[in-house]
Design a protein around this motif. Structure first.
Motif, PDB file in Angstrom:
ATOM      1  N   GLU A  95       0.822  -1.207   0.000  1.00  0.00           N
ATOM      2  CA  GLU A  95       0.000   0.000   0.000  1.00  0.00           C
ATOM      3  C   GLU A  95       0.861   1.265   0.000  1.00  0.00           C
ATOM      4  O   GLU A  95       0.564   2.228  -0.729  1.00  0.00           O
ATOM      5  CB  GLU A  95      -0.920   0.001   1.226  1.00  0.00           C
ATOM      6  CG  GLU A  95      -1.991  -1.080   1.205  1.00  0.00           C
ATOM      7  CD  GLU A  95      -1.531  -2.424   1.753  1.00  0.00           C
ATOM      8  OE1 GLU A  95      -2.382  -3.290   1.986  1.00  0.00           O
ATOM      9  OE2 GLU A  95      -0.304  -2.610   1.944  1.00  0.00           O
ATOM     10  N   ALA A  96       1.919   1.260   0.799  1.00  0.00           N
ATOM     11  CA  ALA A  96       2.811   2.423   0.850  1.00  0.00           C
ATOM     12  C   ALA A  96       3.526   2.635  -0.478  1.00  0.00           C
ATOM     13  O   ALA A  96       3.714   3.770  -0.924  1.00  0.00           O
ATOM     14  CB  ALA A  96       3.834   2.246   1.976  1.00  0.00           C
ATOM     15  N   ILE A  97       3.902   1.542  -1.138  1.00  0.00           N
ATOM     16  CA  ILE A  97       4.584   1.674  -2.432  1.00  0.00           C
ATOM     17  C   ILE A  97       3.603   2.167  -3.496  1.00  0.00           C
ATOM     18  O   ILE A  97       3.975   2.936  -4.386  1.00  0.00           O
ATOM     19  CB  ILE A  97       5.243   0.350  -2.859  1.00  0.00           C
ATOM     20  CG1 ILE A  97       6.120  -0.200  -1.749  1.00  0.00           C
ATOM     21  CG2 ILE A  97       6.092   0.577  -4.111  1.00  0.00           C
ATOM     22  CD1 ILE A  97       6.661  -1.605  -2.021  1.00  0.00           C
ATOM     23  N   ALA A  98       2.351   1.743  -3.420  1.00  0.00           N
ATOM     24  CA  ALA A  98       1.350   2.227  -4.368  1.00  0.00           C
ATOM     25  C   ALA A  98       1.158   3.736  -4.230  1.00  0.00           C
ATOM     26  O   ALA A  98       1.066   4.464  -5.231  1.00  0.00           O
ATOM     27  CB  ALA A  98       0.026   1.497  -4.158  1.00  0.00           C
ATOM     28  N   ALA A 132       1.251  -2.674  -8.803  1.00  0.00           N
ATOM     29  CA  ALA A 132       0.439  -2.162  -9.910  1.00  0.00           C
ATOM     30  C   ALA A 132      -1.053  -2.323  -9.610  1.00  0.00           C
ATOM     31  O   ALA A 132      -1.858  -1.415  -9.849  1.00  0.00           O
ATOM     32  CB  ALA A 132       0.802  -2.892 -11.202  1.00  0.00           C
ATOM     33  N   LEU A 133      -1.427  -3.487  -9.076  1.00  0.00           N
ATOM     34  CA  LEU A 133      -2.827  -3.754  -8.751  1.00  0.00           C
ATOM     35  C   LEU A 133      -3.338  -2.788  -7.689  1.00  0.00           C
ATOM     36  O   LEU A 133      -4.423  -2.204  -7.826  1.00  0.00           O
ATOM     37  CB  LEU A 133      -2.959  -5.197  -8.264  1.00  0.00           C
ATOM     38  CG  LEU A 133      -4.354  -5.673  -7.865  1.00  0.00           C
ATOM     39  CD1 LEU A 133      -5.301  -5.646  -9.052  1.00  0.00           C
ATOM     40  CD2 LEU A 133      -4.274  -7.087  -7.276  1.00  0.00           C
ATOM     41  N   GLU A 134      -2.570  -2.585  -6.630  1.00  0.00           N
ATOM     42  CA  GLU A 134      -2.991  -1.682  -5.556  1.00  0.00           C
ATOM     43  C   GLU A 134      -3.019  -0.231  -6.032  1.00  0.00           C
ATOM     44  O   GLU A 134      -3.878   0.557  -5.608  1.00  0.00           O
ATOM     45  CB  GLU A 134      -2.065  -1.835  -4.350  1.00  0.00           C
ATOM     46  CG  GLU A 134      -2.430  -0.973  -3.145  1.00  0.00           C
ATOM     47  CD  GLU A 134      -3.749  -1.337  -2.494  1.00  0.00           C
ATOM     48  OE1 GLU A 134      -4.286  -0.498  -1.741  1.00  0.00           O
ATOM     49  OE2 GLU A 134      -4.263  -2.460  -2.732  1.00  0.00           O
ATOM     50  N   ARG A 148      -6.303   6.992 -12.873  1.00  0.00           N
ATOM     51  CA  ARG A 148      -4.963   7.303 -13.366  1.00  0.00           C
ATOM     52  C   ARG A 148      -4.295   6.121 -14.060  1.00  0.00           C
ATOM     53  O   ARG A 148      -3.154   6.237 -14.517  1.00  0.00           O
ATOM     54  CB  ARG A 148      -4.093   7.783 -12.205  1.00  0.00           C
ATOM     55  CG  ARG A 148      -4.705   8.973 -11.466  1.00  0.00           C
ATOM     56  CD  ARG A 148      -3.728   9.662 -10.600  1.00  0.00           C
ATOM     57  NE  ARG A 148      -2.689  10.321 -11.392  1.00  0.00           N
ATOM     58  CZ  ARG A 148      -1.700  11.025 -10.857  1.00  0.00           C
ATOM     59  NH1 ARG A 148      -1.621  11.152  -9.551  1.00  0.00           N
ATOM     60  NH2 ARG A 148      -0.802  11.594 -11.623  1.00  0.00           N
ATOM     61  N   VAL A 149      -4.996   4.998 -14.138  1.00  0.00           N
ATOM     62  CA  VAL A 149      -4.423   3.794 -14.742  1.00  0.00           C
ATOM     63  C   VAL A 149      -5.237   3.410 -15.975  1.00  0.00           C
ATOM     64  O   VAL A 149      -6.440   3.137 -15.873  1.00  0.00           O
ATOM     65  CB  VAL A 149      -4.386   2.628 -13.734  1.00  0.00           C
ATOM     66  CG1 VAL A 149      -3.823   1.372 -14.393  1.00  0.00           C
ATOM     67  CG2 VAL A 149      -3.545   3.017 -12.519  1.00  0.00           C
ATOM     68  N   SER A 150      -4.567   3.391 -17.121  1.00  0.00           N
ATOM     69  CA  SER A 150      -5.260   3.108 -18.386  1.00  0.00           C
ATOM     70  C   SER A 150      -5.283   1.631 -18.727  1.00  0.00           C
ATOM     71  O   SER A 150      -6.252   1.132 -19.302  1.00  0.00           O
ATOM     72  CB  SER A 150      -4.596   3.882 -19.522  1.00  0.00           C
ATOM     73  OG  SER A 150      -3.219   3.528 -19.628  1.00  0.00           O
ATOM     74  N   ARG A 151      -4.217   0.933 -18.401  1.00  0.00           N
ATOM     75  CA  ARG A 151      -4.108  -0.508 -18.638  1.00  0.00           C
ATOM     76  C   ARG A 151      -3.241  -1.117 -17.551  1.00  0.00           C
ATOM     77  O   ARG A 151      -2.407  -0.442 -16.957  1.00  0.00           O
ATOM     78  CB  ARG A 151      -3.507  -0.816 -20.021  1.00  0.00           C
ATOM     79  CG  ARG A 151      -4.493  -0.627 -21.168  1.00  0.00           C
ATOM     80  CD  ARG A 151      -3.855  -0.863 -22.533  1.00  0.00           C
ATOM     81  NE  ARG A 151      -4.849  -0.663 -23.570  1.00  0.00           N
ATOM     82  CZ  ARG A 151      -5.537  -1.634 -24.161  1.00  0.00           C
ATOM     83  NH1 ARG A 151      -5.284  -2.896 -23.838  1.00  0.00           N
ATOM     84  NH2 ARG A 151      -6.442  -1.367 -25.072  1.00  0.00           N
ATOM     85  N   LEU A 152      -3.418  -2.427 -17.367  1.00  0.00           N
ATOM     86  CA  LEU A 152      -2.734  -3.119 -16.288  1.00  0.00           C
ATOM     87  C   LEU A 152      -2.204  -4.448 -16.816  1.00  0.00           C
ATOM     88  O   LEU A 152      -2.962  -5.248 -17.374  1.00  0.00           O
ATOM     89  CB  LEU A 152      -3.736  -3.365 -15.156  1.00  0.00           C
ATOM     90  CG  LEU A 152      -3.276  -3.649 -13.742  1.00  0.00           C
ATOM     91  CD1 LEU A 152      -2.376  -2.544 -13.208  1.00  0.00           C
ATOM     92  CD2 LEU A 152      -4.499  -3.822 -12.838  1.00  0.00           C
ATOM     93  N   ALA A 153      -0.905  -4.675 -16.659  1.00  0.00           N
ATOM     94  CA  ALA A 153      -0.305  -5.959 -17.034  1.00  0.00           C
ATOM     95  C   ALA A 153       0.411  -6.529 -15.813  1.00  0.00           C
ATOM     96  O   ALA A 153       1.342  -5.914 -15.290  1.00  0.00           O
ATOM     97  CB  ALA A 153       0.669  -5.794 -18.197  1.00  0.00           C
ATOM     98  N   LEU A 154      -0.036  -7.688 -15.363  1.00  0.00           N
ATOM     99  CA  LEU A 154       0.501  -8.333 -14.169  1.00  0.00           C
ATOM    100  C   LEU A 154       1.304  -9.549 -14.614  1.00  0.00           C
ATOM    101  O   LEU A 154       0.744 -10.532 -15.110  1.00  0.00           O
ATOM    102  CB  LEU A 154      -0.634  -8.740 -13.227  1.00  0.00           C
ATOM    103  CG  LEU A 154      -1.666  -7.636 -12.915  1.00  0.00           C
ATOM    104  CD1 LEU A 154      -2.755  -8.172 -11.986  1.00  0.00           C
ATOM    105  CD2 LEU A 154      -0.990  -6.410 -12.306  1.00  0.00           C
TER     106      LEU A 154
END
Length: 268
Positions: free
Chosen positions: A73-76, A103-105, A113-119
């Motif tokens: 959470e802090a890194i997010a 990235a998920l958090e 603020r997130v357009s796409r997510l790749a995990l």
């Protein structure tokens, strides 16, 4: 590229081109005991094919100052502050292992603020065994050796290796040792503890509203493909891609396949 994030100097690799915030921005987030260099091939290609690239060194890792942050959470929150410092309103996020949780958090905390997510090489929960947690605290080289072996599907080099004489396993081991030498603050243990403690993954996954890719190695022993079931079910419309003959260190073991998949997803 150096940015001031939460009062600390932060390094971002920009793929060999000056960062241009007017281009679509892609942020690459490394995993535990790593730095931006795990993304070298992918980031250089993206930067030379129409994207603004920010491959971060997380706090206390690589060339970024400060202490490693103790929770996902802090890194997010830190990552959202980094976007502010770079003047970026919206970005696609690509995260590996611990970086995938970040990235998920971040998508949960900064949905707009997130357009796409790749995990990449992801799992939830991302539990770490007590043996490995203890080794990362008290016998760091042992922990590095264990993780390095478990992160690769074979000891032998693959045809996708960058060049003659290049050792994927040796390179990863040296990187982890380098991170340890640069910062005596028990980075590895802090990273593993953050992964082990993260408990918001399912709620975060259910809230994801952007296109999402789960990119997995079929022979991953650190985050086995079966461990992604919670995420793949919770994220509406998630695309799941498996790369054959590949372990947890996907970006090095099957670099071309990872690049092709990520770039195709970002351009789709």
């Amino acid at each position: 590229m150096l940015l001031n994030v939460q009062g600390q100097e932060t390094y971002c690799y920009t793929g060999g081109k000056a960062f241009n915030k007017e281009l679509p921005t892609v942020v690459f987030i490394h995993g535990a005991q790593h730095d931006h260099s795990v993304w070298i091939l992918q980031t250089r290609y993206f930067a030379h094919h129409g994207f603004g690239v920010l491959a971060v060194d997380l706090p206390g890792h690589g060339r970024s100052k400060g202490s490693p942050l103790a929770s996902v959470e802090a890194i997010a929150d830190w990552l959202l502050a980094l976007l502010d410092a770079a003047g970026v309103q919206k970005a696609a996020l690509i995260g590996h292992s611990m970086g995938s949780l970040i990235a998920l958090e971040t998508a949960f905390r900064g949905k707009d603020r997130v357009s796409r997510l790749a995990l990449v090489g992801t799992a939830y929960p991302m539990k770490v065994s007590e043996v490995l947690l203890d080794a990362s605290l008290n016998e760091e080289q042992t922990a590095i050796d264990m993780v390095n072996i478990w992160s690769h599907s074979t000891m032998a080099h693959k045809p996708s290796c960058p060049g003659p004489g290049f050792s994927v396993m040796g390179g990863n081991q040296r990187l982890m040792q380098y991170v340890s030498r640069r910062n005596p603050a028990k980075v590895f243990h802090t990273d593993f503890s953050a992964c082990n403690a993260y408990a918001n993954g399912e709620a975060a996954a259910q809230s994801v509203a952007c296109p999402t890719l789960l990119l997995l190695g079929t022979r991953d022993m650190m985050t086995p493909p079966r461990a992604t079931a919670t995420l793949s079910k919770a994220i509406s419309g998630a695309k799941v891609v498996h790369i054959d003959n590949c372990g947890h260190n996907l970006m090095a073991e099957q670099s071309d396949a990872v690049l092709e998949t990520l770039y195709g997803f970002m351009k789709s």
